[in-house]
Design an enzyme around this catalytic site. Structure first.
Site, PDB file in Angstrom:
ATOM      1  NE  ARG A  36      -4.246  -1.711   1.953  1.00  0.00           N
ATOM      2  CZ  ARG A  36      -5.291  -1.804   2.773  1.00  0.00           C
ATOM      3  NH1 ARG A  36      -5.310  -1.083   3.888  1.00  0.00           N
ATOM      4  NH2 ARG A  36      -6.310  -2.577   2.483  1.00  0.00           N
ATOM      5  CE  LYS A 197     -22.712 -17.348   4.568  1.00  0.00           C
ATOM      6  NZ  LYS A 197     -22.930 -16.874   5.963  1.00  0.00           N
ATOM      7  N   GLY A 354     -12.343  -8.526  -1.871  1.00  0.00           N
ATOM      8  CA  GLY A 354     -12.250  -9.789  -1.143  1.00  0.00           C
ATOM      9  C   GLY A 354     -11.160 -10.735  -1.608  1.00  0.00           C
ATOM     10  N   GLY A 377     -14.021  -2.736   0.216  1.00  0.00           N
ATOM     11  CA  GLY A 377     -15.379  -2.218   0.374  1.00  0.00           C
ATOM     12  C   GLY A 377     -15.722  -1.090  -0.580  1.00  0.00           C
TER      13      GLY A 377
END
Length: 398
Positions: A36, A197, A354, A377
């Site tokens: 990063r 999911k 993710g 996110g």
């Protein structure tokens, strides 16, 4: 797109408040992965080259508005100096007299790192007073933390409205990549969405069926869609309570003209472990005592065919249990196909969120994708069609 970048700003002699994401892993006081930090290099390099003075604002961990010594940014100074090739001074606050004194004494060609913004409760509350105190330290605001742009915090949203504002190089690259994938894409557009999911990606799926031409659904969520069509998925991971929602998405796709591709053959096993005995069967022939752990070769061939005819690919999530061989085969094969098409100049590929980065790295395909977002996110919320406060604040009169 309405926002400015560094090229639009006069940086000479200016103090540039740069919001960065350097929330990196630290062990025994040393940075163990500087990825990063290195991604901020172009922004810092360009500000210094233009005669600007970079003043870094960043969060670290979740101190919840209190000073937590273990979450100080001070240990990052050596890693920042190594990455930027310039001296980095540190100030133990991000506002007030001490910070102002540090700004005033900042030498030309040097960088100032201010302490963890989240040591102040006003940061996550987007407190106007805290934002104003930060604004006093600089002449220009530059947001290079797309990964924090979905948060309306003092250093990401409030501050951007108080100073001439622009996007840093990393933020610019993220926004341009996402705009090319969903804003004004070259068509046909195909999206690969995997993961465990359906419930965690409802908004994403709902937005994509309105925006893309083909939607490939893989991973555990594909089982829920198969079950929604009355198919017995045995002992597979499946959200049976979400089958009604899955059917609604299928119907919505029909009305929007989005073609949904579900597995037509699957790899099944009786146990979830590396090298487990397995077999490939038709999607509607999963044995009652088995579980679906990957898409089969026929499905992979269909996905490859769709990619061949596409101009733009968006990828979020693996197509199977990629962590364990041999259930990584579909993800690896599809990723390599996407990478090859990208390398050949046939496909624009944007991926993120993710497990996606890990899956593409494991497949050896990541380096050839057009753009891979590590924003998590923020990437997902953009893909869901949401307005990101940190981006909106960069646009005049947003």
């Amino acid at each position: 797109m309405g926002w400015k970048n560094l090229d639009d700003m006069d940086l000479g002699g200016k103090c540039v408040l740069v919001r960065v994401d350097i929330n990196v892993p630290v062990e025994d006081g040393k940075v163990t992965d500087d990825t990063r930090i290195r991604r901020v290099q172009p922004t810092i390099r360009d500000i210094l080259a233009a005669g600007g003075r970079p003043i870094l604002l960043a969060h670290f961990g979740r101190p919840k508005g209190k000073v937590v010594p273990e979450m100080s940014l001070r240990p990052l100074v050596p890693a920042l100096e190594a990455a930027f090739g310039a001296p980095v001074t540190f100030c133990a606050d991000c506002r007030g007299p001490a910070a102002q004194a540090a700004v005033d004494s900042l030498a030309e060609g040097a960088i100032l790192l201010l302490e963890n913004t989240r040591f102040h409760a006003g940061e996550e509350k987007n407190n106007a007073g805290l934002a104003a105190e930060m604004a006093e330290l600089g002449d220009i605001y530059c947001n290079d933390a797309f990964s924090a742009a979905h948060r309306a915090h003092a250093s990401t949203e409030g501050l951007a409205r108080l100073l001439p504002a622009c996007a840093g190089r990393l933020m610019q690259a993220e926004l341009e990549a996402l705009e090319s994938a969903l804003g004004q894409p070259q068509r046909p557009v195909v999206a690969v969405v995997g993961g465990a999911k359906v419930s965690t990606k409802l908004e994403l799926l709902g937005n994509l069926v309105e925006r893309v031409d083909h939607l490939v659904i893989g991973g555990g969520m594909a089982n829920t869609f198969l079950a929604a069509q009355g198919i017995d998925v045995g002992k597979s991971l499946c959200e049976h309570e979400m089958t009604g929602t899955a059917r609604e998405i299928l119907v919505k796709a029909e009305t929007t003209g989005c073609k949904i591709l579900l597995p037509s053959d699957v790899v099944v096993a009786r146990e979830f472990k590396a090298g487990a005995e397995n077999e490939t069967v038709a999607a509607d022939a999963c044995p009652a005592d088995a579980m679906i752990l990957d898409a089969g070769p026929e499905t992979v061939a269909r996905v490859a065919e769709v990619m061949e005819g596409a101009k733009t690919l968006i990828w979020n999530g693996p197509m199977g249990a990629f962590e364990i061989a041999p259930f990584d085969a579909a993800t690896n094969a599809a990723a390599k196909q996407a990478a090859a098409l990208t390398k050949a100049g046939q496909l624009i590929t944007v991926a993120g969120g993710g497990d996606t980065v890990a899956a593409l790295n494991q497949a050896g395909a990541a380096a050839d994708f057009t753009y891979i977002s590590t924003a998590g996110g923020a990437f997902l919320e953009w893909m869901e069609g949401k307005t990101l406060p940190g981006v909106a604040a960069l646009t005049p009169q947003a």
